[in-house]
Design an enzyme around this catalytic site. Structure first.
Site: not given
Ligand code: NAD
Ligand code: MN
Length: 425
Positions: A114, A223, A189, A322
């Protein structure tokens, strides 16, 4: 298809991605607002990761050992999980796509990815190029939509055997809960609130440079971003003044000469502005930034000025949660023990860094900081493509990707025993 041949196919996919790296980078730049140069570098990182996992096709090692019984032979092999449901964030869309797709495919799974709703075309083009390069139809499927309408059904689907999610801790907790209901394998992650300590013996110019990169590169949408800058009292004032000057000198915009671009969307921007306002009301001081850039060059984009804050209480929201934007808070501490304690006082545990010329402090910190990555004298960054990345506490659920450790996420270990029957010899 044997893993060795899967690897050959993935090598061809990498070649095709490389041949179209410019085009991929343009899409990444358009979707995220980051500079074309940075997007090109991100695509290069995605390809490097792909090559590592393509090579793993020739190294998909199991184990053999001795059995406790006579004439019995024991071995452990890797097998695919089945269908991998992959969900990613938009911050580094081509890297995030590669990060999940390559290890899932080399392990022999099919993948349903996705895409992040803010960067749909990047994942789509990645898959298109992969198929044109010879990836068999049906192996990689990209689906598009918002989290609840598209991501959630993927997580809950009975035919999905393993879920790998990169995104916020809030959504990660929900996904973990859903997977717990059917005991589906899941790798999370998630977020970070990463500390960077500046000791009294640090090279302050170096520390300022690395704090700027840690806090502000990719507009803080990492992140691994350094958002809690913990500074020894003896150098606090000097460091703060230099950091504020450096932050003010950063160039914000979408071009190659700029230091960082916009944040991903208006909603995120408004969340951050509200968080900074609340911090100020709670007694913190905004030293620079804290506002949207509204001059003609920036008015049409979601640009947040590089923001440095001091005097936030360690238990204040802005210190705990965060923000995923170009915002860093400064904390004043009396010495090493207090710095380490504050670094470890977090809901998260993804990355951490210390600036010091003391080998004792550097080594002690690297071992005692509670995080998945520890860095001495550089920035808070993720792991290299061939190394394990992941975090403690609410930064994840204990899994590590990429590196060979990602193979554990995307494969099941099977223990095989063969009994030789001496009578039949
Ligand atoms: P988010 O959790 O809002 O969205 C991430 C993904 O999840 C998107 O594709 C979104 O459509 C999907 N999503 C949202 N709700 C969902 C649900 N109920 N069920 C399934 N999928 C769902 O995150 P964001 O704000 O877009 O991204 C930033 C976050 O990602 C930050 O917290 C960052 O730290 C984290 N991040 C972590 C890493 C890592 O490797 N640890 C790397 C990059 C980003
Ligand atoms: Mn992790």
């Amino acid at each position: 298809m044997p893993a060795v041949q899967r690897g050959l196919v993935l090598h061809r996919v990498c070649n095709a991605l490389e041949a179209r790296q410019q085009e991929l980078a343009e899409i990444v730049a358009k979707e995220t607002g980051k500079s074309p140069k940075e997007a090109f570098g991100e695509a290069g990182g995605a390809i490097a990761l792909g090559r590592f996992f393509a090579g793993e096709g020739q190294r998909l090692y199991g184990r053999t050992t001795t059995s406790g019984a006579p004439d019995k032979y024991a071995m452990t092999v890797r097998q695919p999980c089945g269908v991998a449901g992959l969900i990613i964030a938009a911050n580094t869309p081509i890297a995030n796509t590669a990060w999940k797709v390559f290890p899932a495919l080399i392990c022999g799974n099919t993948a349903v990815l996705k895409a992040a709703e803010d960067t749909p075309a990047t994942s789509w083009l990645f898959a298109k190029i992969a198929h044109e390069a010879g990836l068999p139809p049906g192996l990689l499927n990209v689906i598009q939509g918002y989290g609840t309408e598209c991501g959630a059904p993927l997580v809950e689907h009975a035919l999905v055997d393993v879920v790998s999610f990169t995104g916020s801790t809030k959504v990660g907790k929900w996904i973990g809960e859903m997977c717990g209901k059917t005991l589906k394998k899941v790798s999370l992650e998630l977020g970070g609130k990463n500390p960077l300590i500046v000791c009294d013996d640090a090279d302050l110019d170096e520390a300022v440079k690395w704090v700027c990169l840690s806090a502000f590169s990719n507009a803080g949408q990492r992140c691994a971003a350094g958002s809690r800058i913990i500074v020894f009292d003896q150098v606090y004032d000097r460091f703060r003044d230099r950091l504020v000057a450096a932050a003010r000198a950063l160039k914000v915009g979408p071009a190659d000469g700029d230091d960082f671009g916009p944040v991903i969307n208006e909603r995120q921007l408004n969340t951050m502005l509200a968080a900074v306002d609340k911090a100020a009301k709670d007694g913190a001081r905004v030293l620079t930034g804290g506002e949207r850039l509204t001059d003609p060059a920036h008015a049409k984009g979601c640009y947040l000025a590089p923001t440095v804050i001091e005097n936030a209480a360690p238990e204040a929201d802005i210190s705990r949660h965060e923000l995923f934007g170009p915002i860093a808070c400064l904390y004043r501490v009396g010495g090493y023990e207090a710095a380490l304690a504050l670094a470890n006082d977090s809901l998260y545990g993804l990355t951490a860094c210390i600036h010091t010329t003391s080998i004792d402090r550097g080594i002690d910190f690297a071992h005692k900081v509670r995080s998945g990555v520890a860095v001495v004298n550089a920035g808070t960054f993720g792991s290299e493509p061939h190394m394990p990345f992941g975090g403690l506490r609410q930064s994840g659920n204990g899994s590590r990707e990429p590196g060979t450790e990602a193979l554990d996420v995307y494969s099941e270990l099977k223990d095989i025993y063969i009994q030789v029957r001496p009578k039949k010899l």
